[in-house]
Design a protein around this motif. Structure first.
Motif, PDB file in Angstrom:
ATOM      1  N   SER B 322      38.260  51.214  39.997  1.00 12.74           N
ATOM      2  CA  SER B 322      39.556  50.708  40.471  1.00 12.74           C
ATOM      3  C   SER B 322      39.990  49.432  39.764  1.00 12.74           C
ATOM      4  CB  SER B 322      39.505  50.436  41.967  1.00 12.74           C
ATOM      5  OG  SER B 322      39.007  51.550  42.626  1.00 12.74           O
ATOM      6  N   ARG B 326      43.309  49.086  37.680  1.00  7.07           N
ATOM      7  CA  ARG B 326      44.353  48.177  38.163  1.00  7.07           C
ATOM      8  C   ARG B 326      44.742  47.191  37.075  1.00  7.07           C
ATOM      9  NH1 ARG B 326      41.983  45.370  42.369  1.00  7.07           N
ATOM     10  NH2 ARG B 326      42.155  47.245  43.636  1.00  7.07           N
ATOM     11  N   ASP B 353      45.112  58.937  43.677  1.00  6.11           N
ATOM     12  CA  ASP B 353      44.063  57.955  43.342  1.00  6.11           C
ATOM     13  C   ASP B 353      44.671  56.719  42.680  1.00  6.11           C
ATOM     14  OD1 ASP B 353      42.085  59.556  44.300  1.00  6.11           O
ATOM     15  OD2 ASP B 353      40.997  59.789  42.420  1.00  6.11           O
ATOM     16  N   ILE B 357      45.138  52.719  44.110  1.00  5.81           N
ATOM     17  CA  ILE B 357      44.566  51.553  43.429  1.00  5.81           C
ATOM     18  C   ILE B 357      45.622  50.458  43.268  1.00  5.81           C
ATOM     19  CG2 ILE B 357      43.772  50.738  41.170  1.00  5.81           C
ATOM     20  CD1 ILE B 357      42.304  53.406  40.882  1.00  5.81           C
TER      21      ILE B 357
END
Ligand code: SF4
Ligand code: SF4
Ligand code: SF4
Lengths: 318, 425, 298
Positions: B322, B326, B353, B357
């Motif tokens: 993540s 990100r 997903d 995030i």
């Protein structure tokens, strides 16, 4: 049989590998079979299991076994055994595992897994000549889920999914799958039926099987007090009656050649076995169903007629 | 131990990093077989399925020729195959196996078991769209269906990546901080049957990178144990499952660490994600697998035309890295997720997903565009990606885009003509 | 009004049916009701638990699952009192009622907890007398209904009928069960049950990663089930008469549990884990094994 470790009951009193305290039902025939089996196989064993009553012997943090245990899934215990056997073989071959550390790989499942969801996996393993033992404890239904019929349930049995009703007076209409013959068609080196009521016969068969490399297969009748509906004290009695009425023949097949290890001089009436069990009560009460009982009796007789005409005569010859 | 000692005595240790390893033209499948061979796996349970078959054919050939010492057993189904894989791993063998699509789904129950047993096998999936209807071409529905199983999920784009990710997967899976199985995915045909130059390292180099597998408590006569046991106390079940989650999360850093070691050994660098012309771009496209190659090419051309777009390629899907994702996507004006899969009723799987995030970021893109493309192996062209970027520009200041399907007019004509034959006029 | 009744018993004792008789009777009485059994891995003979919730205010029924704060507890078997895992009195509300099926007197219970009301009956005895076999569910369900103080006999009778028919008990046995239920209903008296207090649970903890092997669900400490005292499943206790015994060993071979060991003096039963199936009794060729009801032996 030439040499045997089991000459009298005294030879069965040796070390135990299943300690008490399991959560299985009081008087469980499957547990008795399992315990005796383990005795015969010794300690160097890994059991590979598929979902069934026996699965519940081992619930974290407990295990009653002094040996190893691997629960796989309902459909693939023989494949799980394949993985362990293959891994031990290759690691021993590569010199990474001491042969002293080797284990007998033993699949143990109920009749539901053996006849139904796990049949493909077993067929594959037997066909591949996997060197393993398979013990099927046959309580003639899915006992773990509360006694629904399985392919091993006999004609005329009441189960939770074959309740006798005025429309279906016999209860279960299907016939018991002949797992012995299904397995025999795979031509395993050793195959036998056993009963906990006949422990000497059982132990000697396991002992005999040890001589063979490849699949060694056993089906044991395993009376189940809550499912069959009889008092727990009668577990052995039920198994013995099954043998003596001829509904559970004790036999073996070495490389496919069948031989009965117990041939009753005369069969007890099947009724003696049926009438002591709640699962057959509807055949006697409120009305005696001669048609259904008679049909069941005839099937047993038919089977033994064939046995008497081949095996007993043969014995007379020599 | 015995074996490595023997080798050490026989051969002088090579200290040189093999940047000079020669490359060979190999398909993704044969490359996967090479990876298993180089990882010196002990055991390969197998069952044939298109397009994975070539992998096990190659391995069985090498074993038959005596070139490679391992046990390969063809079993009766993928369910059995995965059961055998898991139990062999618990017995102390390093296990490799491979499947595709229907096979993966047929063995699905065992994926959760293997992960729950903490058996660090490596499974290669050669992606193929899932029936019904039957298809032979790739998409990622098979692979992504396993995302909650506990497997470490890695996706390869090129044949070289297939080899490298399998080696990395063993190292990560067998690490005590992780101890979870890995699934390395390559796309059927586009990678599995495509030949390209692959560098095959020497076995000693691989040994330097990949330590021997040791199972803490294998099935042995002297040390009995009960495995795969039922856990019927709900708090304990929660505990075990959460520990699996934490171990999976550990895999992110363990993978990064392994990548450093990998670079040291083989002079190729990987990370949990791959960025292509992304850092300075206004727009981003998220893709994974073989089609990312097409995406990269499109990005390069669009860049030349002056469009500010970059590409984020996902390599590690579970654990989901993540933070890396990100960081890569924060500050973009708009992001398109091209999902090569379809979750009916949702759209694309990766879209949710990626959105989750970015949701908590202060600097999140104005919009995240869900795009379904390449399902059932449908090709994606430069113009389709151009179209996606145009949509990004359109939505740059917000909006509520619905999932769109990439399908061209010529393809629609083909569809219609097939329907005319099948349905009748 | 809120009744949280919790039933403790052993598999095969009809705990689920008892909780359903109570549930059904309360339902027929016009209350909002929920009943719910918990099955574990345990087979027949092992401890199980069931719950019945009754209220006249539907909003208080926004609830599901385990009862941690019962105001009424029904225990089918006094041996459960000493089982640390079962801990049948856990959470019993102050001024709550506990019913125990027992033939013993259990003063120590009210000595430990003087804030509860204890009611006991020997249901085995009553069921043998009225039904002719040991059956607990009917009596237990009926007593539970009476102890709530809000259910009339007519509803209990109807509830018993429906629940027993549901599990295939009909005809004469059903009639006998109804008589048994009636006798039980008349033997006990209710006292007001307290409103259950909301249970405050302990604080939420943070779980961080732990290294294997403790995070792998495998049993390393094998062969450890002996500490589960399955001896307390027993209703009847087998007793070997060594004078009659000829040391044949059959009881050792046939005991499913493996709790009969052959010593130099002869066979000995390890009672801690003997489940009391009585196979040994039935199979001993010289009738050297007898049995007694568990209570009579202590
Ligand atoms: S249900 Fe039957 S087979 Fe299962 S544990 Fe109980 S007695 Fe044994
Ligand atoms: S079965 Fe009876 S005679 Fe035989 S050892 Fe046991 S108690 Fe003695
Ligand atoms: S009653 Fe007898 S056979 Fe049954 S568990 Fe006890 S000792 Fe064993």
């Amino acid at each position: 049989m030439a040499q045997t470790r089991y000459r009298s009951l005294k030879d069965l009193l040796g070390e135990e590998y299943v300690v008490p305290g399991t959560p299985l039902c009081s008087g469980c025939g499957a547990l008795l079979t399992f315990r005796l089996f383990h005795k015969a196989l010794g300690k160097k064993v890994v059991w590979v299991n598929a979902a069934g009553c026996i699965t519940l012997m081992i619930v974290y943090p407990f295990s009653p076994l002094k040996s190893s245990w691997m629960y796989t899934a309902m459909g693939c215990a023989p494949a799980g055994a394949q993985g362990i056997r293959d891994a031990l073989d290759i690691l021993i071959e590569k010199g990474e595992v001491d042969p002293e550390e080797d284990l007998k790989v033993v699949v143990v499942t109920g009749d539901g897994a053996a006849n139904d969801i796990g049949l493909q996996s077993a067929s594959g393993a037997i066909h591949r000549r996997l060197d393993f033992y398979y013990l099927c404890y046959d309580n003639e239904a899915f006992g773990n889920t509360g006694f629904q019929f399985s392919p091993s349930t006999p004609y005329g049995s009441k189960t939770m999914t074959s309740l006798p009703t005025p429309l279906i007076p016999e209860g279960h209409k299907g016939r018991k799958k002949d797992l012995f013959e299904i397995w025999r068609a795979h031509n395993p080196p050793y195959l036998a039926t056993v009963s906990p009521s006949h422990p000497m016969d059982m132990m000697r068969k396991i002992e005999k099987a040890e001589r063979f490399k490849g699949p060694k297969l056993f089906i044991s009748i395993s009376p189940c007090p809550p499912g069959w509906g009889y008092d727990t004290m009668k577990t052995i009695r039920m198994a013995r009656l099954a043998v003596e009425t001829g509904v559970w023949p004790l036999k073996e097949a070495v490389h496919g050649e069948v031989r009965h290890t117990f041939i009753p001089r005369s069969l007890k009436p099947l009724e003696e076995y049926l009438k002591e069990q709640e699962r057959f009560k509807h055949l006697f009460y409120p009305l005696r169903r001669e048609d259904i009982i008679g049909r069941m009796q005839r099937e047993v007789e038919e089977y033994w007629r064939k046995v008497y005409s081949t095996e007993v005569l043969e014995e007379k010859k020599d | 131990m015995m074996r490595s000692k023997l080798i050490a005595e026989l051969r002088p240790r090579r200290e040189v990093v093999s940047t000079i390893t020669k490359s060979k033209m190999l398909t993704g499948n044969v490359t996967a077989a090479w990876a298993a061979r180089l990882a010196e796996v002990d055991y390969i349970p197998a069952f044939p399925i298109t397009p994975q078959t070539e992998i096990i054919e190659k391995l069985s050939e090498w074993i038959a020729l005596g070139e490679f010492k391992a046990k390969l057993t063809i079993v009766d189904s993928e369910h059995s195959m995965l059961a055998a894989a898991g139990t062999a791993s618990l017995t102390g063998a390093r296990v490799f196996t491979a499947t595709s699509s229907q096979g993966l789904l047929y063995g699905f129950e065992m994926l959760y078991n293997i992960a729950g047993w903490r058996a660090p096998i490596v499974l290669v999936n050669v992606s193929r769209a899932v029936a019904a209807p039957i298809s032979l071409e790739p998409d990622h529905n098979d692979f992504l269906s396993t995302r909650d199983s506990g497997f470490i999920l890695l996706q390869a784009e090129t044949c070289q990546e297939v080899l490298d990710l399998i080696l990395l997967a063993y190292r990560v899976s067998e690490d005590n901080r992780v101890l979870l199985p890995s699934l390395v995915n390559m796309d059927g045909f586009h990678t599995s049957f495509t030949r390209e130059p692959v560098k095959i390292p020497e076995i000693e180099e691989v040994r330097r990178f990949l330590p021997k597998y040791t199972q803490q408590l294998p099935f042995r006569a002297s040390k009995p144990s009960a495995k795969g046991v039922a856990v019927l106390r709900p708090p304990l079940y929660s505990f075990y499952k959460y520990q699996m989650h934490l171990s999976s999360i550990n895999a992110i850093n363990v993978f990064k660490e392994a990548c450093e070691k990998f670079e040291e050994c083989f002079a190729r660098r990987y990370d949990v994600i791959e960025k292509y012309m992304l850092d300075d771009s206004k727009y981003a496209i998220v893709m994974m697998g073989s089609y990312a190659s097409i995406g990269k090419k499109a990005v390069r051309i669009l860049r030349e035309e002056g469009v500010s777009v970059g590409l984020l390629k996902l390599r590690m899907i579970r654990p989901l890295p993540s933070k890396d994702i990100r960081k890569a996507l924060e500050g973009k004006k708009a992001v398109a997720v091209i999902d090569q899969n379809i979750s009916p009723g949702l759209g694309g799987i990766l879209y949710s997903d990626i959105s989750s995030i970015l949701y908590n970021s202060d600097n999140k893109p104005k919009v995240i565009l869900p795009v379904i493309g390449g399902v059932g192996g449908k090709t994606i062209t430069l113009d389709e990606i151009r179209y996606v970027v145009e949509l990004l520009e359109k939505y740059a200041n917000g909006g509520e885009p619905e999932p769109i399907l990439l399908l061209r007019e010529d393809e629609l004509r083909e569809v219609e003509s097939l329907l005319r034959i099948g349905v009748g006029e | 009004m809120l009744i949280y009744a919790r039933f403790h018993g052993r598999g095969g004792q009809g705990i689920k049916t008892a909780s359903r008789i109570l549930g059904n009777a309360a339902h027929l009485e016009g209350y909002f009701t929920q009943d719910f059994p918990v099955y574990g891995a345990e087979r027949r003979g092992a401890p199980i638990v069931a719950f019945t919730k009754i209220t006249d205010e539907p909003s208080t029924m926004f609830d599901r699952g385990y009862i941690l704060n019962p105001n009424l507890i029904l225990i089918a078997d006094d041996s459960l009192l000493d089982d640390p895992i079962v801990n049948p009195l856990a959470g019993l509300q102050s001024n709550g009622t506990v019913f125990i099926n027992t033939s013993k007197s259990i003063d120590r219970l009210t000595r430990d907890r003087c804030d509860i009301r204890l009611v006991t009956e020997d249901l085995i005895d009553l069921s043998l007398k009225y039904v002719g076999r040991t059956i607990l569910s009917t009596g237990l369900g009926s007593i539970a209904a009476k102890l709530t103080g809000i259910i009339r006999w007519s509803s209990v009778e109807e509830g018993v009928k429906e629940e027993l028919l549901e599990i295939g008990i009909k005809g004469e046995i059903l009639e006998k069960n109804i008589i048994f239920a009636k006798v039980c209903f008349e033997r006990v008296y209710p006292s007001p049950l307290p409103i259950p207090k909301i249970v405050k649970s302990s604080k939420i903890v943070t779980i961080s990663w732990l290294p294997p092997p403790i995070t792998i669900p495998e049993v390393r400490n094998i062969g450890n089930t002996e500490i589960r005292k399955t001896g307390n499943w027993r209703i009847f206790k087998p007793i070997i008469n060594l004078e009659k015994c000829n040391r044949c060993g059959l009881c050792v071979v046939y005991c499913p549990e493996g709790v009969v060991v052959m010593n130099s003096e002869g066979p000995e039963i390890k009672y801690d884990n003997c489940k009391g199936c009585l196979i040994c009794f039935n199979e001993c060729p010289v009738k050297a094994i007898g049995y007694l009801r568990e209570v009579e032996t202590s």
